[in-house]
Design an enzyme around this catalytic site. Structure first.
Site, PDB file in Angstrom:
ATOM      1  N   LYS A   1      11.103 -59.937 -12.042  1.00 58.38           N
ATOM      2  CA  LYS A   1      11.709 -61.264 -12.261  1.00 58.38           C
ATOM      3  C   LYS A   1      10.831 -62.113 -13.184  1.00 58.38           C
ATOM      4  O   LYS A   1      11.339 -62.772 -14.097  1.00 58.38           O
ATOM      5  CB  LYS A   1      11.907 -61.964 -10.908  1.00 58.38           C
ATOM      6  CG  LYS A   1      13.015 -61.345 -10.066  1.00 58.38           C
ATOM      7  CD  LYS A   1      12.993 -61.843  -8.623  1.00 58.38           C
ATOM      8  CE  LYS A   1      14.063 -61.136  -7.800  1.00 58.38           C
ATOM      9  NZ  LYS A   1      13.981 -61.454  -6.360  1.00 58.38           N
TER      10      LYS A   1
ATOM     11  N   GLN B   1      10.521 -65.248  -2.487  1.00 60.63           N
ATOM     12  CA  GLN B   1      10.890 -63.848  -2.288  1.00 60.63           C
ATOM     13  C   GLN B   1      10.988 -63.522  -0.797  1.00 60.63           C
ATOM     14  O   GLN B   1      10.068 -63.778  -0.031  1.00 60.63           O
ATOM     15  CB  GLN B   1       9.853 -62.930  -2.959  1.00 60.63           C
ATOM     16  CG  GLN B   1      10.167 -61.452  -2.865  1.00 60.63           C
ATOM     17  CD  GLN B   1      11.421 -61.053  -3.630  1.00 60.63           C
ATOM     18  OE1 GLN B   1      11.703 -61.578  -4.699  1.00 60.63           O
ATOM     19  NE2 GLN B   1      12.177 -60.124  -3.080  1.00 60.63           N
TER      20      GLN B   1
ATOM     21  N   ASP C   1      18.618 -68.966  -6.153  1.00 61.95           N
ATOM     22  CA  ASP C   1      19.127 -67.849  -5.354  1.00 61.95           C
ATOM     23  C   ASP C   1      20.499 -68.169  -4.756  1.00 61.95           C
ATOM     24  O   ASP C   1      21.174 -67.286  -4.236  1.00 61.95           O
ATOM     25  CB  ASP C   1      18.144 -67.512  -4.222  1.00 61.95           C
ATOM     26  CG  ASP C   1      17.400 -66.205  -4.471  1.00 61.95           C
ATOM     27  OD1 ASP C   1      17.824 -65.438  -5.361  1.00 61.95           O
ATOM     28  OD2 ASP C   1      16.401 -65.942  -3.780  1.00 61.95           O
TER      29      ASP C   1
END
Length: 299
Positions: free
Chosen positions: A53, A97, A120
């Site tokens: 990412k 994460q 997200d």
């Protein structure tokens, strides 16, 4: 002839658009898109995801910040870091994460991210906007957003008259996927482990989306001839034919047998997977445009 939907190719086209929009925003408004990724602990898979990412963010021309915290980080320390990133105007997207180490509670951390920086798409505000049909002001969870783009490569933007079945009802994927398909005018059935005659319901689907985490659960006799199959599963199974202790990745769909019946199908790997990071970058550049008071790009 079955169409194999190439997620890598579609993701690359999304990334090209992100790069162009990011560069234009910097040139025209002096705003460099900023993404902060936070990882806690030493989980190797999580570090691999975070690394990819961060690399992609740099490739897109973003300001890419990675915070790597030790395993013993406290809830308060993690919450304080998120608050600092919330207040930083140069950061447009914040990603924590998951999974976090067991002693940390992820839900209050995720909900503490400002909705406009929640790239997200997991904040209840963003989930609520999607549930009420507001696709213009929220941020949509990356994997379902990417899966929908793959559906659109086959059927276009209007899914009127098509039956869609989503197998799996998770907050991360199943529910938002159903809502996205509904917003495109599909007739949507949400199926799951408690559904009666699951195979029969799947056989009625023009668009079948499998997201249950069970290796090769969907068999050929679950598939309507000519259906589009989106396989979201990523399961590692033993592959003794490759040698002792070797494994391979498979989806939730028995690919070889279902591909013979399907009109279009995503492979695993190389289908939905590449779209997730692409849509994370798309969400970040959307957030940067909104923060700068400019119209958000569409992907």
């Amino acid at each position: 002839m079955t169409t194999v939907i190439d997620g890598k190719q579609v993701a690359a086209s999304v990334i090209d658009a992100v790069k162009a929009k990011s560069a234009a925003l910097e040139a025209e408004a002096g705003v460099k898109t900023g993404l902060a990724v936070v990882i806690v602990g030493d989980d190797p898979a999580s570090h691999a995801y975070v690394g990819s990412k961060s690399r992609m963010a740099k490739e897109c021309g973003f300001k890419s910040v990675q915070h790597t915290l030790p395993e013993q980080t406290t809830q308060e320390e993690l919450a304080a870091l998120v608050e600092t990133l919330n207040a930083d105007p140069s950061i447009h997207g914040i990603l924590v994460q998951l999974p976090l180490p067991k002693h940390l509670n992820s839900e209050p951390i995720i909900q503490s991210i400002r909705p406009e920086k929640d790239v997200d798409g997991l904040h209840v505000v963003n989930a609520g906007k999607l549930a009420t049909g507001d696709l213009e002001t929220g941020l949509i969870s990356c994997t379902p957003a990417g899966a929908l783009i793959l559906v659109r490569t086959i059927h276009g933007a209007d899914l009127s008259g098509l039956n869609a079945v989503v197998v799996g009802r998770s907050n991360l994927f199943g529910k938002p996927m159903g809502q996205l398909l509904l917003a495109c005018n599909a007739t949507v059935t949400m199926a799951h482990s408690r559904t009666k005659d699951l195979a029969g319901i799947c056989r009625a689907a023009d668009i079948l989306v499998a997201a249950v985490g069970r290796p090769e659960m969907v068999k050929a006799d679950w598939v309507k001839p000519g259906a589009t199959i989106i396989d979201v599963g990523i399961n590692r199974v033993a592959a003794p034919e490759r040698g002792e202790g070797k494994t391979r990745l498979v989806g939730d769909v028995a690919y070889a047998e279902c591909a013979e019946l399907a009109g279009a199908i995503t492979p695993v790997p190389g289908g939905v997977g590449p779209m997730t990071i692409a849509m994370l970058m798309a969400n970040t550049v959307i957030a940067a445009h909104r923060a700068a008071g400019r119209p958000a790009p569409k992907f």
